[in-house]
Design a protein around this motif. Structure first.
Motif, short mmCIF file in Angstrom:
data_model
loop_
_atom_site.label_atom_id
_atom_site.label_comp_id
_atom_site.label_asym_id
_atom_site.label_seq_id
_atom_site.Cartn_x
_atom_site.Cartn_y
_atom_site.Cartn_z
N TYR A 103 -5.26 1.13 0.17
CA TYR A 103 -4.46 0.49 -0.87
C TYR A 103 -4.89 -0.94 -1.17
O TYR A 103 -4.24 -1.64 -1.93
N GLU A 139 -5.76 -1.71 -5.00
CA GLU A 139 -4.57 -1.63 -5.85
C GLU A 139 -3.62 -2.81 -5.62
O GLU A 139 -3.14 -3.43 -6.57
N ILE A 197 -2.54 -5.90 -8.22
CA ILE A 197 -1.15 -6.28 -8.51
C ILE A 197 -0.91 -7.75 -8.15
O ILE A 197 -0.29 -8.49 -8.92
N ASN A 199 7.40 2.98 -17.37
CA ASN A 199 6.67 3.22 -16.13
C ASN A 199 7.49 2.99 -14.87
O ASN A 199 6.93 2.94 -13.77
N ALA A 245 2.27 4.19 -8.42
CA ALA A 245 0.85 3.84 -8.34
C ALA A 245 0.17 4.83 -7.39
O ALA A 245 0.77 5.28 -6.41
N THR A 299 -0.58 3.19 -3.42
CA THR A 299 0.53 2.59 -2.68
C THR A 299 1.86 3.27 -2.92
O THR A 299 2.76 3.17 -2.09
N SER A 306 6.18 1.42 -7.71
CA SER A 306 6.52 1.70 -9.09
C SER A 306 5.64 0.88 -10.03
O SER A 306 5.45 -0.33 -9.84
N MET A 307 5.09 1.52 -11.04
CA MET A 307 4.28 0.81 -12.02
C MET A 307 5.13 -0.12 -12.88
O MET A 307 4.61 -0.98 -13.57
N PHE A 325 4.40 -3.47 -11.77
CA PHE A 325 3.14 -3.92 -12.35
C PHE A 325 3.39 -4.55 -13.71
O PHE A 325 2.93 -5.65 -14.00
#
Length: 187
Positions: free
Chosen positions: A43, A46, A50, A113, A118, A121, A124-125, A128
């Motif tokens: 992760y 990612e 973020i 979203n 994601a 991980t 929740s997007m 993001f």
């Protein structure tokens, strides 16, 4: 109220430092693990992305408050005070419109979203896309306050600096070089 606002912006700076430290640890740790142990943190990329997005948007809020964004104000300096005031207020109205678009778009994307996870991980997007809200709402309020101050005369448009002309000048303004009239004291 001023102390609360100062504290909030201090916490933003601390959050930015922690996000940057987290990015460094994740990326460097992943590189070391890949080359030394032929493994990695799944992760890492990612989370680093973020962290970078949040760092960028939070940093933009601080720069907005400190009027540290780069810009060109050569036209404003040539206008008479009333013309400069009108131009500044028109510019602030345009910035408020663009910031409102940012807020509404980020809100829409966050809601769309919110239930999308994601891939690595599972975060929740919506988190993001929420970075746009974390920038847009404070930036909107800062621009609105600056426009109010210009409108009411709290900010003198003849002497105020709303933007920085260059990064080099910003460094010189923050750290003036000693002149011959002020010799450097040696310990």
């Amino acid at each position: 109220m001023v102390r609360i606002i100062e504290f909030c912006f201090l916490m933003l700076k601390v959050a930015i430092a922690l996000l940057l430290a987290g990015m460094v640890v994740l990326v460097f740790g992943n590189v070391v693990l890949r080359y030394a142990f032929n493994t990695g943190i799944t992760y890492s990329e990612e989370l680093s992305r973020i962290f970078f997005i949040w760092l960028t948007f939070l940093g933009a809020v601080i720069a907005m408050r400190e009027h540290a964004h780069l810009g060109v104000d050569s036209l404003l300096r040539r206008l008479p005070p009333l013309g400069a005031k009108v131009a500044i207020l028109c510019g602030h109205a345009l910035m408020l419109g663009a910031t409102w678009l940012m807020i509404s778009g980020s809100w829409t994307q966050t809601l769309i979203n919110l239930h999308v996870a994601a891939p690595a991980t599972g975060i929740s997007m919506g988190f993001f896309y929420g970075a746009g809200l974390a920038f847009g709402i404070p930036a909107f309020l800062i621009i609105l306050w600056d426009a109010f101050c210009v409108l009411t005369g709290r900010i003198d448009v003849a002497t105020a600096e709303f933007v920085r002309d260059s990064e080099d000048q910003a460094v010189l303004d923050d750290h003036p070089t000693p002149s011959l009239a002020q010799p450097i004291a040696k310990p």
